[in-house]
Design a protein around this motif. Structure first.
Motif, PDB file in Angstrom:
ATOM      1  N   TRP A 154      37.382  50.478  43.749  1.00 61.24           N
ATOM      2  CA  TRP A 154      36.805  49.146  43.955  1.00 61.24           C
ATOM      3  C   TRP A 154      37.421  48.133  42.978  1.00 61.24           C
ATOM      4  N   ILE A 155      37.558  48.535  41.715  1.00 60.32           N
ATOM      5  CA  ILE A 155      38.142  47.643  40.713  1.00 60.32           C
ATOM      6  C   ILE A 155      39.568  47.260  41.103  1.00 60.32           C
ATOM      7  N   ALA A 156      40.366  48.260  41.497  1.00 63.82           N
ATOM      8  CA  ALA A 156      41.756  47.980  41.867  1.00 63.82           C
ATOM      9  C   ALA A 156      41.824  47.100  43.112  1.00 63.82           C
ATOM     10  N   ARG A 157      40.978  47.367  44.070  1.00 67.76           N
ATOM     11  CA  ARG A 157      40.979  46.601  45.321  1.00 67.76           C
ATOM     12  C   ARG A 157      40.602  45.135  45.086  1.00 67.76           C
ATOM     13  N   ILE A 214      30.138  48.028  40.472  1.00 66.76           N
ATOM     14  CA  ILE A 214      29.168  48.121  39.379  1.00 66.76           C
ATOM     15  C   ILE A 214      28.536  46.749  39.166  1.00 66.76           C
ATOM     16  N   ALA A 215      27.216  46.706  39.187  1.00 65.28           N
ATOM     17  CA  ALA A 215      26.513  45.445  38.952  1.00 65.28           C
ATOM     18  C   ALA A 215      26.545  45.113  37.465  1.00 65.28           C
ATOM     19  N   VAL A 216      26.665  43.816  37.161  1.00 63.98           N
ATOM     20  CA  VAL A 216      26.616  43.397  35.765  1.00 63.98           C
ATOM     21  C   VAL A 216      25.211  43.605  35.213  1.00 63.98           C
ATOM     22  N   TRP A 217      24.211  43.083  35.948  1.00 57.48           N
ATOM     23  CA  TRP A 217      22.815  43.178  35.516  1.00 57.48           C
ATOM     24  C   TRP A 217      22.137  44.323  36.268  1.00 57.48           C
ATOM     25  N   LEU A 218      21.553  45.242  35.534  1.00 51.48           N
ATOM     26  CA  LEU A 218      20.920  46.434  36.128  1.00 51.48           C
ATOM     27  C   LEU A 218      19.446  46.125  36.344  1.00 51.48           C
ATOM     28  N   GLU A 219      19.117  45.612  37.516  1.00 46.34           N
ATOM     29  CA  GLU A 219      17.787  45.059  37.766  1.00 46.34           C
ATOM     30  C   GLU A 219      16.864  46.013  38.510  1.00 46.34           C
ATOM     31  N   ARG A 220      17.390  47.107  39.030  1.00 47.64           N
ATOM     32  CA  ARG A 220      16.570  48.022  39.834  1.00 47.64           C
ATOM     33  C   ARG A 220      16.342  49.349  39.093  1.00 47.64           C
ATOM     34  N   GLU A 262      43.340  43.261  43.051  1.00 45.27           N
ATOM     35  CA  GLU A 262      44.506  42.961  43.882  1.00 45.27           C
ATOM     36  C   GLU A 262      44.225  41.765  44.796  1.00 45.27           C
ATOM     37  N   ALA A 263      42.998  41.686  45.319  1.00 47.87           N
ATOM     38  CA  ALA A 263      42.661  40.612  46.257  1.00 47.87           C
ATOM     39  C   ALA A 263      42.364  39.295  45.558  1.00 47.87           C
ATOM     40  N   GLU A 264      41.719  39.348  44.395  1.00 52.98           N
ATOM     41  CA  GLU A 264      41.218  38.121  43.776  1.00 52.98           C
ATOM     42  C   GLU A 264      41.816  37.822  42.407  1.00 52.98           C
ATOM     43  N   GLY A 265      42.380  38.807  41.748  1.00 51.96           N
ATOM     44  CA  GLY A 265      42.940  38.582  40.426  1.00 51.96           C
ATOM     45  C   GLY A 265      41.887  38.095  39.444  1.00 51.96           C
ATOM     46  N   ALA A 266      42.257  37.125  38.618  1.00 52.44           N
ATOM     47  CA  ALA A 266      41.362  36.633  37.565  1.00 52.44           C
ATOM     48  C   ALA A 266      40.121  35.938  38.120  1.00 52.44           C
ATOM     49  N   LYS A 267      40.135  35.563  39.407  1.00 48.87           N
ATOM     50  CA  LYS A 267      38.948  34.937  40.002  1.00 48.87           C
ATOM     51  C   LYS A 267      37.773  35.912  40.068  1.00 48.87           C
ATOM     52  N   ALA A 268      38.057  37.202  39.978  1.00 49.08           N
ATOM     53  CA  ALA A 268      36.991  38.209  40.017  1.00 49.08           C
ATOM     54  C   ALA A 268      36.395  38.462  38.637  1.00 49.08           C
ATOM     55  N   VAL A 269      36.815  37.678  37.639  1.00 51.09           N
ATOM     56  CA  VAL A 269      36.310  37.827  36.276  1.00 51.09           C
ATOM     57  C   VAL A 269      35.400  36.641  35.979  1.00 51.09           C
ATOM     58  N   HIS A 270      34.136  36.922  35.670  1.00 47.42           N
ATOM     59  CA  HIS A 270      33.183  35.841  35.470  1.00 47.42           C
ATOM     60  C   HIS A 270      32.967  35.505  33.999  1.00 47.42           C
ATOM     61  N   PHE A 271      32.857  36.499  33.146  1.00 49.58           N
ATOM     62  CA  PHE A 271      32.374  36.263  31.786  1.00 49.58           C
ATOM     63  C   PHE A 271      33.479  36.059  30.758  1.00 49.58           C
ATOM     64  N   TYR A 272      34.690  36.539  31.022  1.00 51.06           N
ATOM     65  CA  TYR A 272      35.719  36.596  29.977  1.00 51.06           C
ATOM     66  C   TYR A 272      36.972  35.827  30.365  1.00 51.06           C
ATOM     67  N   SER A 298      26.691  38.237  38.607  1.00 47.66           N
ATOM     68  CA  SER A 298      26.307  39.618  38.908  1.00 47.66           C
ATOM     69  C   SER A 298      27.515  40.490  39.240  1.00 47.66           C
ATOM     70  N   ARG A 299      28.695  39.888  39.341  1.00 50.82           N
ATOM     71  CA  ARG A 299      29.898  40.628  39.739  1.00 50.82           C
ATOM     72  C   ARG A 299      31.051  40.199  38.843  1.00 50.82           C
ATOM     73  N   CYS A 300      31.638  41.148  38.134  1.00 51.95           N
ATOM     74  CA  CYS A 300      32.735  40.837  37.205  1.00 51.95           C
ATOM     75  C   CYS A 300      33.585  42.085  37.033  1.00 51.95           C
ATOM     76  N   VAL A 301      34.849  41.998  37.398  1.00 56.81           N
ATOM     77  CA  VAL A 301      35.746  43.149  37.310  1.00 56.81           C
ATOM     78  C   VAL A 301      35.912  43.603  35.866  1.00 56.81           C
ATOM     79  N   ALA A 302      35.946  42.676  34.923  1.00 55.22           N
ATOM     80  CA  ALA A 302      36.106  43.058  33.514  1.00 55.22           C
ATOM     81  C   ALA A 302      34.922  43.892  33.046  1.00 55.22           C
ATOM     82  N   VAL A 303      33.714  43.502  33.417  1.00 59.13           N
ATOM     83  CA  VAL A 303      32.522  44.274  33.043  1.00 59.13           C
ATOM     84  C   VAL A 303      32.583  45.671  33.661  1.00 59.13           C
ATOM     85  N   ALA A 304      32.952  45.749  34.943  1.00 57.91           N
ATOM     86  CA  ALA A 304      33.048  47.055  35.608  1.00 57.91           C
ATOM     87  C   ALA A 304      34.079  47.945  34.924  1.00 57.91           C
TER      88      ALA A 304
END
Length: 617
Positions: free
Chosen positions: A469-472, A416-422, A475-485, A438-444
């Protein structure tokens, strides 16, 4: 102490005076520490001529570093004096200790030993942080004596001697822990060895953890701790542990000075335990459940009293990409309304007013500002609010096109994209800035929770693909996949999503995968609890407690964290402001938005979920 005077050589006079005052505050006048220092000096005279003073100073400075890192809380002063000087930090004490290893009066091998003990203590301090538990094998528990004494007598590789020295150090620390409970003004480490003994008794562990949290409040209350130390259920194992450590000392370090020190420490521990029994007759304070109910009521009333929740708004008026004053209210206000709904408030009228502010394609973060596209986070929260309002199905239907935009901006792999640009009816203006993240697991996760709770119609397989996708990615990146929070908020959302997903029809594999990840999250959270009952700051503790309340870990013991939160609630029912999510700051400096009402909303939500889980269990 006089033995430490040479340590101050080379320090500015004011710094030396502050160090001496800090030592006194840290309890270096205590009999057990003085006796241990005397013992080290006597052994040094026998085995290392000329090393007595530096070794005594090293021991006391290591004790100071450990005490500075693990002290019981003093009452919080909301208006400290302007010229108040802080005590030395643990690293400052270790730095002074390191100077002792370089003294000419110490041979090179002993200097290396001192350096190795300092490194071991420093590493242990860094690893332990503010943890509730330190292992009895840690150098923090014995002031490094298990390393120092064997090297001092020239037998560093003798396990029995190391065990005996460690047992001696633990008796000294336990004596200081016990004294700090019963003598007003005494300063010593938190009773972590007492805590490890209590936890060995099973049922006493949770009581002890909550008692420590009570003693670490801004207005400390040591009565529950004293009552527990005087409890006969703890007296027997405490006495047995002291006897076991004393036997180890006598077997490996027997001598007149050693026997005197063992007697001194065990007598002090026994007296403290007996004195604490008097507190068994003191009236007990409010039950933990009463404190939980009061904190919920205060936070709910504080949020409900502000119809617009204006204090939570994010307002941009500095210029830059913002050509006027713009307000973001949906997300911060929505968080508050979500918490109020959980506490039993009817939020329907306020949700109606909030959702009515949406644009053609959904929710632009700043109202009336087309220079930022709609985002998945706002839509997910709006759907969660709609699901909790009267006639939510009709409002979900009214959001059909924003939901379609979200689906069209989702990648084939479920991202899921953070910003819906299309696919926007109201496209971005030319020259609009490119927004980061544009990519954040917490937002998704937040968006998927909203889609599920509002029962939004979705294409076949959409929910499962995004869940996988969220679980994958987590598991691979942990908190590094969270941008905003902050990471704790992401963990809380994942715990919520795991529950929501199991109530939503679909494939079992992605749900089992996420549940396994949430189980691991719970384990890590429990291992990170601090001695004060919290998991860091107020907001982090609220999110971690919320994740545990949503989870399934057993036993569920929320009371240390509840005590932490309730004791940090302000007198108006709100909580201190802490940074919550990233936002563009003035002149494009990095900034983080936060508000007292946002912190209160997260705390209220966690406390309500905690009460619900306790009721279920």
């Amino acid at each position: 102490m006089d033995a430490l005077n040479p340590v101050w050589e080379g320090l500015p006079r004011a710094e030396a005076q502050r160090a001496k005052a800090s030592l006194q505050t840290l309890g270096h006048e205590e009999a057990a520490l003085r006796a241990a220092a005397t013992l080290i000096g006597r052994i040094a005279d026998e085995h290392r001529p000329g090393a007595r003073a530096p070794l005594v100073r090293t021991f006391l400075l290591l004790a100071a570093a450990i005490h500075a890192a693990t002290r019981l809380s003093a009452p919080h002063d909301p208006m400290p004096a302007e010229d108040a000087e802080a005590s030395f930090s643990p690293s400052a004490w270790l730095l002074l200790a390191s100077r002792e290893g370089a003294r000419r009066s110490i041979d090179a091998s002993m200097g290396e030993v001192i350096d190795s003990v300092i490194v071991a203590v420093g590493d242990a301090l860094a690893e332990a942080g503010d943890a509730a538990v330190i292992l009895p094998s840690s150098p923090l528990a014995d002031y490094g004596l298990s390393h120092l004494l064997p090297a001092l007598v020239g037998r560093p590789d003798e396990p029995g001697l190391s065990r005996a020295a460690g047992a001696l150090g633990r008796l000294v620390r336990l004596a200081l822990e016990a004294r700090s409970l019963t003598f007003a003004g005494a300063s010593a480490p938190r009773p972590q060895l007492l805590g490890s003994i209590a936890r060995g008794r099973g049922e006493l562990g949770p009581e002890f953890d909550r008692a420590i949290a009570e003693a670490a409040k801004p207005a400390p209350d040591r009565t529950p701790l004293l009552r527990l130390v005087g409890d006969p259920r703890l007296a027997a194992p405490l006495e047995a542990m002291c006897a076991a450590w004393a036997n180890e000392v006598h077997e490996g370090l027997d001598g007149e000075d050693t026997r005197a020190l063992v007697e001194l420490t065990t007598t002090q521990i026994t007296r403290a335990s007996r004195a604490a029994r008097l507190f068994g007759f003191t009236p007990r304070g409010p039950a933990p459940a009463e404190a939980l109910d009061r904190a919920i009521t205060l936070a709910r009333d504080a949020l409900a009293a502000d119809p617009e929740l204006r204090e939570s708004w994010e307002i941009q008026r500095w210029g830059g990409p913002f050509d006027a004053t713009y307000v973001a209210r949906l997300f911060p206000v929505g968080l508050c309304l979500l918490a109020l709904s959980g506490a039993g408030e009817d939020i329907t009228p306020r949700v109606e007013a909030l959702v009515a502010r949406r644009g053609v394609d959904g929710f632009r973060y700043f109202e009336g500002f087309a220079g930022i596209p709609p985002d998945a986070d706002d839509l997910g929260l709006a759907l969660q609010l709609v699901a909790r309002s009267v006639d939510g199905a009709a409002r979900t239907q009214a959001l059909a096109w924003p939901i379609e935009v979200l689906v069209r901006n989702t990648a084939e792999d479920g991202a899921i994209a953070v910003w819906l640009e299309r696919h926007l009816h109201e496209p971005m203006p030319e020259g609009a800035p490119k927004w980061l993240g544009s990519r954040c697991v917490a937002v998704a996760a937040n968006a998927l929770i909203g889609l599920a709770e509002a029962h939004a119609p979705l294409p076949e397989g959409y929910f499962d693909r995004t869940l996988a996708w969220i679980a994958r990615v987590w598991e691979a990146e942990g908190a590094k996949a969270v941008h905003f929070y902050p990471a704790p908020f992401a963990r809380y959302l994942l715990a919520r999503l795991a529950n929501v997903a199991e109530e939503t029809p679909g494939e079992s594999a992605p749900r089992a995968h996420l549940r396994a990840l949430v189980t691991d999250i719970e384990r890590r959270i429990l291992a990170s609890r601090r001695a004060d009952g919290g998991f860091g700051g107020v907001m982090a503790t609220a999110c971690q407690l919320g994740a545990l309340a949503c989870g399934r870990a057993e036993p569920f013991d929320p009371w240390p964290a509840v005590t932490f939160l309730a004791s940090r609630q302000d007198y108006d029912g709100l909580f201190p402001r802490e940074p919550f999510y990233r936002t563009p700051g003035k002149d494009f400096a990095l900034a983080a938005h936060g508000a007292r009402s946002i912190t209160a909303a997260l705390c209220l939500d966690a406390l309500v979920r905690t009460r619900a889980r306790l009721a279920r269990g």
